[in-house]
Design an enzyme around this catalytic site. Structure first.
Site, mmCIF file in Angstrom:
data_model
loop_
_atom_site.group_PDB
_atom_site.id
_atom_site.type_symbol
_atom_site.label_atom_id
_atom_site.label_comp_id
_atom_site.label_asym_id
_atom_site.label_seq_id
_atom_site.Cartn_x
_atom_site.Cartn_y
_atom_site.Cartn_z
ATOM 1 N N ALA A 99 -26.637 19.764 94.416
ATOM 2 C CA ALA A 99 -25.968 18.721 94.906
ATOM 3 C C ALA A 99 -26.904 17.717 95.605
ATOM 4 O O ALA A 99 -26.679 17.011 96.483
ATOM 5 C CB ALA A 99 -24.725 18.715 95.650
ATOM 6 N N HIS A 159 -32.769 14.327 94.605
ATOM 7 C CA HIS A 159 -34.160 14.390 94.689
ATOM 8 C C HIS A 159 -34.864 13.306 94.882
ATOM 9 O O HIS A 159 -34.685 12.400 93.981
ATOM 10 C CB HIS A 159 -34.681 15.357 93.549
ATOM 11 C CG HIS A 159 -34.029 16.907 93.589
ATOM 12 N ND1 HIS A 159 -34.514 17.631 94.450
ATOM 13 C CD2 HIS A 159 -33.317 17.525 92.812
ATOM 14 C CE1 HIS A 159 -34.002 18.937 94.460
ATOM 15 N NE2 HIS A 159 -33.214 18.675 93.239
ATOM 16 N N THR A 188 -22.621 22.768 84.050
ATOM 17 C CA THR A 188 -23.552 22.987 85.227
ATOM 18 C C THR A 188 -23.185 22.017 86.276
ATOM 19 O O THR A 188 -23.530 22.224 87.489
ATOM 20 C CB THR A 188 -24.873 22.836 84.423
ATOM 21 O OG1 THR A 188 -25.045 23.965 83.655
ATOM 22 C CG2 THR A 188 -25.931 22.864 85.626
ATOM 23 N N THR A 189 -22.529 20.843 85.863
ATOM 24 C CA THR A 189 -22.299 19.789 86.982
ATOM 25 C C THR A 189 -21.515 20.351 88.293
ATOM 26 O O THR A 189 -21.582 19.807 89.167
ATOM 27 C CB THR A 189 -21.426 18.409 86.265
ATOM 28 O OG1 THR A 189 -22.367 18.109 85.456
ATOM 29 C CG2 THR A 189 -20.901 17.526 87.244
ATOM 30 N N LYS A 242 -37.433 25.493 92.617
ATOM 31 C CA LYS A 242 -37.804 24.534 93.979
ATOM 32 C C LYS A 242 -37.433 25.531 95.092
ATOM 33 O O LYS A 242 -37.842 25.075 96.288
ATOM 34 C CB LYS A 242 -36.997 23.265 93.999
ATOM 35 C CG LYS A 242 -37.090 22.434 92.810
ATOM 36 C CD LYS A 242 -36.215 21.063 93.192
ATOM 37 C CE LYS A 242 -36.397 20.088 91.793
ATOM 38 N NZ LYS A 242 -35.790 20.682 90.706
ATOM 39 N N GLU A 286 -32.223 20.146 83.035
ATOM 40 C CA GLU A 286 -32.036 21.150 84.260
ATOM 41 C C GLU A 286 -32.480 20.310 85.434
ATOM 42 O O GLU A 286 -32.557 19.163 85.259
ATOM 43 C CB GLU A 286 -33.033 22.016 83.965
ATOM 44 C CG GLU A 286 -34.598 21.878 83.855
ATOM 45 C CD GLU A 286 -35.340 23.068 83.409
ATOM 46 O OE1 GLU A 286 -35.403 24.070 84.138
ATOM 47 O OE2 GLU A 286 -36.231 23.136 82.415
ATOM 48 N N VAL A 336 -16.628 20.989 69.735
ATOM 49 C CA VAL A 336 -17.179 20.576 68.893
ATOM 50 C C VAL A 336 -17.721 21.862 67.910
ATOM 51 O O VAL A 336 -18.401 22.652 68.718
ATOM 52 C CB VAL A 336 -18.315 19.636 68.806
ATOM 53 C CG1 VAL A 336 -19.313 19.510 67.457
ATOM 54 C CG2 VAL A 336 -18.079 18.171 69.383
HETATM 55 C C1 LIG Z 1 -28.500 26.326 90.249
HETATM 56 C C2 LIG Z 1 -28.701 24.780 89.827
HETATM 57 C C3 LIG Z 1 -29.165 24.035 90.887
HETATM 58 C C4 LIG Z 1 -29.371 22.668 90.384
HETATM 59 N N1 LIG Z 1 -29.516 21.840 91.494
HETATM 60 C C5 LIG Z 1 -29.663 20.402 91.447
HETATM 61 C C6 LIG Z 1 -29.853 19.457 92.362
HETATM 62 O O1 LIG Z 1 -29.703 19.785 93.433
HETATM 63 N N2 LIG Z 1 -30.092 18.245 91.962
HETATM 64 C C7 LIG Z 1 -30.376 17.866 90.876
HETATM 65 O O2 LIG Z 1 -30.671 16.975 90.485
HETATM 66 N N3 LIG Z 1 -29.996 18.638 89.661
HETATM 67 C C8 LIG Z 1 -29.735 19.995 90.032
HETATM 68 N N4 LIG Z 1 -29.523 20.835 89.149
HETATM 69 C C9 LIG Z 1 -29.337 20.290 87.556
HETATM 70 C C10 LIG Z 1 -27.956 19.648 87.233
HETATM 71 O O3 LIG Z 1 -26.919 20.345 87.687
HETATM 72 C C11 LIG Z 1 -28.078 19.416 85.791
HETATM 73 O O4 LIG Z 1 -29.218 18.971 85.241
HETATM 74 C C12 LIG Z 1 -26.639 18.632 85.399
HETATM 75 O O5 LIG Z 1 -25.411 19.113 86.060
HETATM 76 C C13 LIG Z 1 -26.627 18.650 83.890
HETATM 77 O O6 LIG Z 1 -25.405 17.955 83.385
HETATM 78 P P1 LIG Z 1 -24.924 17.759 81.819
HETATM 79 O O7 LIG Z 1 -23.987 17.050 81.750
HETATM 80 O O8 LIG Z 1 -26.231 17.764 81.231
HETATM 81 O O9 LIG Z 1 -24.406 19.367 81.660
HETATM 82 P P2 LIG Z 1 -23.065 19.984 81.942
HETATM 83 O O10 LIG Z 1 -22.394 19.748 83.346
HETATM 84 O O11 LIG Z 1 -23.388 21.671 81.744
HETATM 85 O O12 LIG Z 1 -22.024 19.520 80.806
HETATM 86 C C14 LIG Z 1 -22.227 19.796 79.530
HETATM 87 C C15 LIG Z 1 -20.816 19.741 79.002
HETATM 88 O O13 LIG Z 1 -20.682 20.104 77.386
HETATM 89 C C16 LIG Z 1 -19.530 20.668 77.145
HETATM 90 N N5 LIG Z 1 -19.882 21.463 75.985
HETATM 91 C C17 LIG Z 1 -20.895 22.330 75.617
HETATM 92 N N6 LIG Z 1 -20.661 22.521 74.538
HETATM 93 C C18 LIG Z 1 -19.673 21.720 73.767
HETATM 94 C C19 LIG Z 1 -18.841 21.652 72.590
HETATM 95 N N7 LIG Z 1 -19.169 22.446 71.438
HETATM 96 N N8 LIG Z 1 -17.911 21.024 72.412
HETATM 97 C C20 LIG Z 1 -17.644 20.208 73.563
HETATM 98 N N9 LIG Z 1 -18.042 20.177 74.647
HETATM 99 C C21 LIG Z 1 -18.985 21.260 74.822
HETATM 100 C C22 LIG Z 1 -19.547 21.793 78.498
HETATM 101 O O14 LIG Z 1 -18.045 22.254 78.710
HETATM 102 C C23 LIG Z 1 -19.907 20.991 79.649
HETATM 103 O O15 LIG Z 1 -18.793 20.266 80.248
HETATM 104 C C24 LIG Z 1 -29.050 22.127 89.256
HETATM 105 C C25 LIG Z 1 -28.746 23.275 88.228
HETATM 106 C C26 LIG Z 1 -28.677 24.200 88.615
HETATM 107 C C27 LIG Z 1 -27.914 25.187 87.399
#
Ligand SMILES: Cc1cc2nc3c(=O)[nH]c(=O)nc-3n(C[C@H](O)[C@H](O)[C@H](O)COP(=O)(O)OP(=O)(O)OC[C@H]3O[C@@H](n4cnc5c(N)ncnc54)[C@H](O)[C@@H]3O)c2cc1C
Length: 485
Positions: free
Chosen positions: A50, A53, A44-45, A254, A341, A176
């Site tokens: 981007a 907030h 999702t990153t 939003k 999220e 994993v």
């Molecule tokens: C449409 C949209 C708009 C958004 N806009 C904003 C915004 O403007 N501002 C804001 O603050 N937030 C925003 N967000 C939220 C933000 O993007 C996310 O909260 C954030 O990127 C989450 O990061 P993360 O590291 O938790 O998840 P991710 O980036 O999804 O990272 C999780 C990682 O885990 C890995 N993984 C999963 N399962 C396994 C496994 N079994 N073994 C090894 N690796 C695994 C995946 O490959 C992935 O790289 C938005 C999200 C979306 C979808």
């Protein structure tokens, strides 16, 4: 058991996992950061709005509200330390009818309750003075001076590289599949590349956090993929908006916004629709029409012919409405982050600090390392430099004088630097996120063959082995005259 042993294993190298790895790398710990993808930040990153907030959206008293506001405050120092592009350009929630005033006032009060500074309500004339392209139906707006825009890939890559430079071991393409247990204690992970022992396993797996957690026997976490679709407009549209324009929010998002990006494009989106698959990143005609209609309500002068790209991202929507950062009851050695999220990107730096404190309270001994270095230098961004700086760079290395991507003015020097960075760009998409190659108007139509050649040369691979994003996503299926020559 003959398995490598760590103090902390972090599953997931998105922005959350990477910032946790960096925060923990300050201490004398053996840390493993792993991800199933071929690069950090592939989940999702890499596909979100981007926006940093301000923090008026989340319900007061929630973890989302607390960590959003705290995370926002950390961005100036963090991005300076990691050499990441970030700008506090301010954000607006634009009211488009008399009934929206109530919502704007409610958001203002919520922001005050959450401790957000720099909030003000402005009238329609002031809104149109600041952003002349906004709809003449506007009745005014909530302005948040602390809102901003950031390079989300840059932040994730910067955090992960800094963590690696401070001793964290990164394992990509490492999935994993299960956990190692001794009674009620999780003692490690099983992956496609073998087993790893860990005193703590931290699940930062975004959309997949619930699936992983179920393997440990913990129930009650459910994550629904909620898709958001986007348009990216050509940079010639950049004069249209100078900041971030939200409509009034809906109960699940939003709303569809119009924003300038840190790289100088305009972006429209996202909509919000629940989907069945956690891998469904498709865009649909219906979804994109919804996005365009929403954006045109805010900025009627938008020209749909300016679109250069569409994409979609998936929110990891949890079942409680709040972030869940917990050590599940009845289990030891496991910490899970679920439902991260939006505003997860903004909150990520504060989430990392929160996790460190949880681990400390749970008994992890944290002794500071004297050689911890919070600074990381990214690769040069040629197009952002002054003329004098560009000339100095070319004098040092003539490859910076060879422009490969004409739309974004990306040079051979930058591609070479990205291929040899602490976390090297080993796929085209990884290179794109680090250099902007192929991100402009032609979307790589002119430069991709040349980029593949340079990558192959620098990485010591055959051009046949260069992929879009790892696995089987190869560009070339068999030798061409140029490859075999
Ligand atoms: C449409 C949209 C708009 C958004 N806009 C904003 C915004 O403007 N501002 C804001 O603050 N937030 C925003 N967000 C939220 C933000 O993007 C996310 O909260 C954030 O990127 C989450 O990061 P993360 O590291 O938790 O998840 P991710 O980036 O999804 O990272 C999780 C990682 O885990 C890995 N993984 C999963 N399962 C396994 C496994 N079994 N073994 C090894 N690796 C695994 C995946 O490959 C992935 O790289 C938005 C999200 C979306 C979808």
């Amino acid at each position: 058991m003959n398995a490598a042993s760590y103090d902390c294993i972090i599953v997931g190298a998105g922005v959350v996992g990477s910032l946790i790895a960096r925060a923990l790398s300050r201490y004398r710990l053996r840390i493993l950061l792993l991800d199933k993808a071929s690069d950090v930040g592939e989940g999702t990153t890499k596909a979100n709005t981007a926006i940093v907030h301000a923090g008026y959206d989340a319900k007061p008293g929630t973890l989302k509200a607390k960590l959003n506001v705290a995370g926002n405050r950390l961005f100036d120092q963090l991005c300076a330390e990691l050499d990441v592009e970030f700008e506090r350009c301010g954000t607006y929630v634009v009211g488009l009818g008399a009934e929206d005033w109530t919502t704007l006032q409610e958001l203002y009060r919520r922001g005050q309750a959450n401790g957000v500074s720099g909030l003000s309500l402005i009238d329609a004339a002031e809104m149109r003075r600041r952003e002349p392209a906004v709809s003449d139906k506007t009745v005014g707006a909530l302005y948040a001076a602390t809102g901003g825009i950031v390079d989300p890939f840059g932040l994730c890559i910067g955090a992960a590289e800094n963590a690696v430079l401070n001793g964290v071991k990164l394992a990509l393409e490492t999935e994993v599949t299960d956990f190692l247990r001794e009674g009620q204690r999780i003692v490690g992970v099983v992956t496609n590349r073998g087993k790893f022992l860990g005193r703590w396993v931290i699940i930062a797996a975004g959309l997949w956090a619930d699936d992983l957690l179920h393997k440990t026997g913990v129930d009650g976490f459910r994550i629904t993929p909620r898709k958001g679709e986007y348009f990216v407009l050509d940079k010639v549209a950049a004069d249209l908006v100078h900041s971030v324009l939200f409509p009034c929010p809906t109960p699940i998002s939003k709303g569809i916004l119009v924003t300038r990006t840190i790289h100088g494009n305009v972006m429209l989106g996202p909509n919000a629709n629940d989907v069945a698959s956690k891998e469904d990143l498709s865009t649909t005609a219906a979804g994109l029409n919804e996005v365009m209609a929403g954006a045109l309500r805010l900025v009627p002068g938008l020209d749909p012919r300016m679109v250069i790209r569409t994409f979609a991202g998936l929110r990891a929507a949890g079942n409680t409405g709040d972030f869940r950062i917990e050590i599940p009851q009845g289990l030891y050695g496991l910490l899970v982050l679920a439902g991260i999220e939006s505003p997860g990107l903004t909150a990520a730096p504060a989430i990392a600090e929160y996790v460190v404190e949880m681990l400390r309270e749970a008994g992890l001994r944290l002794v500071e390392r004297p050689d911890y270095n919070p600074l990381r230098q990214g690769i040069p961004r040629f197009s952002r430099l002054s003329r004098a700086e560009q000339e100095a760079l070319i004098a040092r290395d003539p490859r910076y004088g060879h422009v490969i991507c004409r739309c974004e003015t990306v040079t051979e020097g930058e591609i070479v630097a990205a291929c040899h960075a602490p976390i090297p760009a080993r796929t085209y998409d990884a290179l794109k996120r680090r250099t902007r190659v192929g991100s402009g108007r032609c979307q790589g139509a002119f430069d991709t063959p040349l980029v593949i050649q340079i990558m192959a040369r620098e990485l010591g691979l055959s051009p046949l082995e260069i992929t879009l994003k790892g696995g089987r996503s190869r560009f070339l299926l068999r030798e061409t005259k140029e490859v075999s020559a």
